[in-house]
Motif scaffolding. Structure first.
Motif, short mmCIF file in Angstrom:
data_model
loop_
_atom_site.label_atom_id
_atom_site.label_comp_id
_atom_site.label_asym_id
_atom_site.label_seq_id
_atom_site.Cartn_x
_atom_site.Cartn_y
_atom_site.Cartn_z
N ILE A 124 0.76 -1.17 0.08
CA ILE A 124 -0.03 -0.10 0.07
C ILE A 124 1.03 1.22 0.09
O ILE A 124 1.81 1.54 0.82
CB ILE A 124 -0.90 0.03 1.18
N GLU A 126 0.95 5.71 -0.76
CA GLU A 126 0.35 7.04 -0.34
C GLU A 126 -0.85 6.90 0.68
O GLU A 126 -1.99 6.81 0.42
CB GLU A 126 -0.55 7.39 -1.57
N TYR A 127 -0.15 6.82 1.90
CA TYR A 127 -1.09 6.68 3.09
C TYR A 127 -2.01 7.75 3.32
O TYR A 127 -3.06 7.83 4.07
CB TYR A 127 -0.11 6.54 4.33
N HIS A 129 -3.43 9.24 0.90
CA HIS A 129 -4.59 9.57 -0.36
C HIS A 129 -5.96 9.13 0.14
O HIS A 129 -6.22 8.24 1.01
CB HIS A 129 -4.18 8.33 -1.19
N TYR A 132 -6.97 5.50 0.41
CA TYR A 132 -6.03 4.50 1.19
C TYR A 132 -6.87 3.44 1.77
O TYR A 132 -6.53 2.07 1.67
CB TYR A 132 -5.43 5.17 2.24
#
Length: 367
Positions: A124, A126-127, A129, A132
């Motif tokens: 995973i 782009e925490y 985003h 997410y």
């Protein structure tokens, strides 16, 4: 006589949601005496007083010995929802029940090799985003090989993956569900309130799963962002985007949504919300649907309710234990340090169901 653990005495009082005054009235003594019983290590508790305590609080004497070395869980380590709305008596009682749940788990782990939880290796990025939580849910579904179909029994799924799932023994709407990670056993614990609809219970289970996967290493203190992320995770985990839109009815009326919710076994509100988030309906239709859902009372009484997901873990454990020589359920409860009622309350009435399922002895008339 073994040394009585004063901390366990306070836990027992909290378990029954008693104030010092209530406790004193229950034992027929003064509040100063109760304070001595609870806090004064030098005060000698008589055998008579101790017997009365165990009887009045409906707990075996073994509960009050600290031989298990189990630690109490701090409130800051528990994911509570709407924590500010929870009365102190319920919070304290719940944390006392958590100790009982840990004792049950410790006993079972001493007897068997139970499913162990391991954090999934999810790629995973782009925490920060907005998508997410949904990405985490989809990746977890893939990691666990769940595809894009409805989850038949989320409680059994969590148990299989090493979660310890218990029931909240409160008939109160103040507390939906909660979770925490137990460092001592290396297991995540989830507590569900079956006072609400089965649809809501499934959503709550997925919500707490989201907390454990996304927020386990964060402070569990209530945070709107974390709660929103757990809701988004739950929605995607129970109704994956690809599967959801592939079966979506063409005419998204309230009635068609009621039919569609039965496929995913979620609430009507969840279907309406999911359709809106996926831009399948406009803001106006979503708001109008929400008004109609409330006006019909469907936000309280779910239309065409589903069946409840069932725990399979405890029934299997009890069945295996019963096949061992000299197994006795009363002895098991004594070793755990728990009453039969508390055991049933926490384990979805597993012992009651197990005893009801045992074949009855046959009577024969001998001539």
């Amino acid at each position: 006589m073994q040394v009585i653990d004063r901390t366990r005495l306070k836990v027992a009082k909290d378990l029954r949601r008693l104030s010092n005054k209530d406790f004193a009235n229950l034992l027929g003594c003064s509040e100063p005496k109760i304070r001595k019983i609870l806090t004064d290590e030098k005060y000698q508790i008589s055998n008579e007083d101790f017997q009365q305590i165990t009887e009045k609080l409906c707990l075996p004497a073994s509960f009050f010995w600290a031989d298990d070395n189990l630690e109490l869980v701090n409130s800051s380590d528990i994911f509570y929802r709407s924590a500010a709305r929870i009365k102190a008596e319920y919070r304290n009682a719940n944390e006392a029940y958590i100790l009982l749940a840990k004792k049950i788990n410790l006993y079972f782990e001493s007897k068997f090799t139970l499913p162990k939880f391991s954090f999934p290796e999810l790629e995973i990025f782009e925490y920060d985003h907005p998508n997410y939580p949904a990405n985490v849910a989809n990746n977890l579904r893939g990691f666990w090989g769940l595809g894009i179909q409805p989850i038949n029994n989320i409680i059994a799924l969590l148990e299989l993956k090493g979660f310890r799932v218990f029931r909240l023994p409160f008939d109160t709407k103040q507390m939906d569900a909660l979770s925490f990670f137990d460092e001592q056993s290396g297991s995540p614990f989830i507590f569900l309130n079956d006072f609400k609809s089965f649809e809501r219970q499934r959503f709550d289970a997925a919500h707490e799963l989201g907390h454990m996967i996304m927020h386990k290493d964060d402070n569990a203190e209530y945070n709107r962002t974390k709660e929103s992320e757990a809701d988004q995770f739950s929605s995607e985990f129970l109704m994956p985007h690809e599967g959801f839109i592939s079966h979506l009815p063409r005419n998204l009326s309230i009635q068609s949504m009621i039919e569609y919710k039965k496929y995913w076994r979620v609430s009507l509100k969840a279907i309406n919300y999911r359709c809106h988030k996926l831009d399948m309906i406009s803001d106006w239709i979503y708001k109008n649907n929400s008004i109609r859902i409330n006006s019909f009372g469907y936000h309280v009484n779910e239309p065409d309710p589903t069946y409840g997901d069932q725990s399979l873990f405890y029934s299997k454990i009890l069945k295996i234990l019963s096949n061992q020589p000299n197994f006795d359920s009363d002895k098991m409860l004594e070793e755990i340090g728990i009453s039969k009622q508390d055991f049933n309350d926490l384990t979805f009435n597993s012992l009651e169901k197990f005893e009801a399922s045992k074949p009855k002895s046959k009577l024969y008339i001998v001539k």
